[in-house]
Design a protein around this motif. Sequence first.
Motif, PDB file in Angstrom:
ATOM      1  N   THR A   1      -0.807  -5.464  -0.110  1.00  0.00           N
ATOM      2  CA  THR A   1      -1.435  -4.236  -0.585  1.00  0.00           C
ATOM      3  C   THR A   1      -2.581  -3.863   0.346  1.00  0.00           C
ATOM      4  O   THR A   1      -3.481  -4.673   0.590  1.00  0.00           O
ATOM      5  CB  THR A   1      -1.978  -4.415  -2.025  1.00  0.00           C
ATOM      6  OG1 THR A   1      -0.893  -4.815  -2.877  1.00  0.00           O
ATOM      7  CG2 THR A   1      -2.579  -3.129  -2.551  1.00  0.00           C
ATOM      8  N   LEU A   2      -2.513  -2.646   0.880  1.00  0.00           N
ATOM      9  CA  LEU A   2      -3.538  -2.153   1.801  1.00  0.00           C
ATOM     10  C   LEU A   2      -4.185  -0.905   1.218  1.00  0.00           C
ATOM     11  O   LEU A   2      -3.603  -0.219   0.379  1.00  0.00           O
ATOM     12  CB  LEU A   2      -2.914  -1.834   3.166  1.00  0.00           C
ATOM     13  CG  LEU A   2      -2.182  -2.986   3.875  1.00  0.00           C
ATOM     14  CD1 LEU A   2      -1.531  -2.499   5.154  1.00  0.00           C
ATOM     15  CD2 LEU A   2      -3.138  -4.136   4.167  1.00  0.00           C
ATOM     16  N   LEU A   3      -5.390  -0.617   1.674  1.00  0.00           N
ATOM     17  CA  LEU A   3      -6.106   0.566   1.168  1.00  0.00           C
ATOM     18  C   LEU A   3      -5.711   1.828   1.925  1.00  0.00           C
ATOM     19  O   LEU A   3      -5.960   2.933   1.468  1.00  0.00           O
ATOM     20  CB  LEU A   3      -7.618   0.329   1.248  1.00  0.00           C
ATOM     21  CG  LEU A   3      -8.119  -0.889   0.463  1.00  0.00           C
ATOM     22  CD1 LEU A   3      -9.614  -1.040   0.585  1.00  0.00           C
ATOM     23  CD2 LEU A   3      -7.730  -0.796  -1.015  1.00  0.00           C
ATOM     24  N   GLU A   4      -5.100   1.642   3.091  1.00  0.00           N
ATOM     25  CA  GLU A   4      -4.585   2.775   3.864  1.00  0.00           C
ATOM     26  C   GLU A   4      -3.175   2.426   4.322  1.00  0.00           C
ATOM     27  O   GLU A   4      -2.876   1.253   4.577  1.00  0.00           O
ATOM     28  CB  GLU A   4      -5.461   3.043   5.105  1.00  0.00           C
ATOM     29  CG  GLU A   4      -6.871   3.467   4.770  1.00  0.00           C
ATOM     30  CD  GLU A   4      -7.740   3.606   6.026  1.00  0.00           C
ATOM     31  OE1 GLU A   4      -7.261   3.233   7.127  1.00  0.00           O
ATOM     32  OE2 GLU A   4      -8.878   4.044   5.895  1.00  0.00           O
TER      33      GLU A   4
ATOM     34  N   SER B   1     -12.665  -4.793  -2.596  1.00  0.00           N
ATOM     35  CA  SER B   1     -11.772  -3.729  -3.044  1.00  0.00           C
ATOM     36  C   SER B   1     -12.561  -2.432  -3.214  1.00  0.00           C
ATOM     37  O   SER B   1     -13.742  -2.457  -3.558  1.00  0.00           O
ATOM     38  CB  SER B   1     -11.139  -4.129  -4.374  1.00  0.00           C
ATOM     39  OG  SER B   1     -10.494  -3.024  -4.962  1.00  0.00           O
ATOM     40  N   LEU B   2     -11.906  -1.312  -2.968  1.00  0.00           N
ATOM     41  CA  LEU B   2     -12.542  -0.013  -3.199  1.00  0.00           C
ATOM     42  C   LEU B   2     -12.239   0.513  -4.600  1.00  0.00           C
ATOM     43  O   LEU B   2     -12.758   1.550  -5.003  1.00  0.00           O
ATOM     44  CB  LEU B   2     -12.064   1.007  -2.160  1.00  0.00           C
ATOM     45  CG  LEU B   2     -12.393   0.689  -0.697  1.00  0.00           C
ATOM     46  CD1 LEU B   2     -11.893   1.802   0.214  1.00  0.00           C
ATOM     47  CD2 LEU B   2     -13.890   0.499  -0.502  1.00  0.00           C
TER      48      LEU B   2
ATOM     49  N   SER C   1      -6.451   4.741  -4.795  1.00  0.00           N
ATOM     50  CA  SER C   1      -5.127   4.652  -4.183  1.00  0.00           C
ATOM     51  C   SER C   1      -4.978   3.361  -3.377  1.00  0.00           C
ATOM     52  O   SER C   1      -5.949   2.837  -2.842  1.00  0.00           O
ATOM     53  CB  SER C   1      -4.881   5.847  -3.267  1.00  0.00           C
ATOM     54  OG  SER C   1      -5.834   5.859  -2.230  1.00  0.00           O
ATOM     55  N   SER C   2      -3.750   2.853  -3.335  1.00  0.00           N
ATOM     56  CA  SER C   2      -3.449   1.695  -2.497  1.00  0.00           C
ATOM     57  C   SER C   2      -1.990   1.793  -2.091  1.00  0.00           C
ATOM     58  O   SER C   2      -1.209   2.543  -2.685  1.00  0.00           O
ATOM     59  CB  SER C   2      -3.725   0.387  -3.243  1.00  0.00           C
ATOM     60  OG  SER C   2      -2.903   0.299  -4.385  1.00  0.00           O
TER      61      SER C   2
ATOM     62  N   ILE D   1      -4.844  -7.219   0.144  1.00  0.00           N
ATOM     63  CA  ILE D   1      -4.508  -8.380  -0.678  1.00  0.00           C
ATOM     64  C   ILE D   1      -3.084  -8.831  -0.344  1.00  0.00           C
ATOM     65  O   ILE D   1      -2.178  -8.015  -0.226  1.00  0.00           O
ATOM     66  CB  ILE D   1      -4.684  -8.056  -2.186  1.00  0.00           C
ATOM     67  CG1 ILE D   1      -4.563  -9.304  -3.044  1.00  0.00           C
ATOM     68  CG2 ILE D   1      -3.745  -6.970  -2.661  1.00  0.00           C
ATOM     69  CD1 ILE D   1      -5.132  -9.114  -4.453  1.00  0.00           C
ATOM     70  N   ILE D   2      -2.932 -10.136  -0.117  1.00  0.00           N
ATOM     71  CA  ILE D   2      -1.638 -10.735   0.207  1.00  0.00           C
ATOM     72  C   ILE D   2      -1.237 -11.583  -0.990  1.00  0.00           C
ATOM     73  O   ILE D   2      -2.014 -12.421  -1.447  1.00  0.00           O
ATOM     74  CB  ILE D   2      -1.739 -11.653   1.446  1.00  0.00           C
ATOM     75  CG1 ILE D   2      -2.361 -10.925   2.635  1.00  0.00           C
ATOM     76  CG2 ILE D   2      -0.390 -12.239   1.819  1.00  0.00           C
ATOM     77  CD1 ILE D   2      -3.100 -11.864   3.583  1.00  0.00           C
TER      78      ILE D   2
END
Length: 321
Positions: A20-23, A184-185, A4-5, A171-172
């Motif tokens: 884009t963030l992981l949380e 990245s996860l 998920s992102s 990520i920007i």
Amino acid sequence: MVSSSYEYTQTLMGTTVSLTLLEPNETAAHTVFQTIKMLEDKLTVNRSLSEVMSINLAAGKHAVTVSQPVFSLIEQAQKVSLHFNSCFNLAIGPLVKIWKIGFKGYKVPSAKLIKQQLLLIDPKNIELNANKHSVFLKKQGMEIDLGAIAKGYIADVIKLVLHEQQVYQGIINLGGNVLTLGGSLTDKNGYWHVGLRKPFSTNDKLSGIIKVKNKSIVTSGIYERFFMQNDHLYHHIFNPQTGYPLDNELESVTIISDSSLEGDIYSTVFYGWGLDKSSKYLQKHQNLSAIFLLKNKTIALINPDNFIFQKIDTQYKIKAD
């Protein structure tokens, strides 16, 4: 593996900016977009009011005092313009203005007009005063254009903003400038996957995928802004010696580096230099990596230890060393 992102987007700087963030983190996203807007307002030349435009409007008349970040960026851009014999030139504004590539009314200017504008693009005629943070363009009609460097600078600032918000993975994407934070996860080896667009593809086909961790990826290409006239392609990367778009063997240059500002600088410098001269420079600077897409459909990977490249388009061949 987490798949998920959370993506936040806004239209800024004439492009779609995405974070884009992981949380989920609305506060961080809001701060990022506010920072970009504030910096764009200072640096743009595409509207009548900005710190850079105030310098341009005072050309040949008087010096203009600007904020510390704007002065620092102009200072760096002047150093690069004077140091490298390439197409990186912060004084290129008068040429950009008459060609209008990427804007309404684009056309090939007369040879006489181009010759006149060439007299106004010497970066030596920009006088900086570090004590006063002032900038003086010595000739009337001179114009600074930070378009070749602004996105990289802004991306690096955004990285600091995110760190202040305790965000260390994400990520920007500023349209052509991609900056990855941490790993990245979604990839078992922690790589971010960034697509490298196929030049002139109308449906965003990819030449390949670049896999990186905690790196900036910046691409300059002749397919970004161009027009066709009498079967000749005119693109937005100018040769400051001739006043015409540069014509060499390259379709695009992609820089993989620690900072996005470096990526902006070297993608333009290397495009001006061409593959051979750029490769020799990169051999001495292993911290920088580059991907060159050539018009003859070969891909040159220089210093590939800092990234992984997965070729997708079968039309291209990887150039052997």
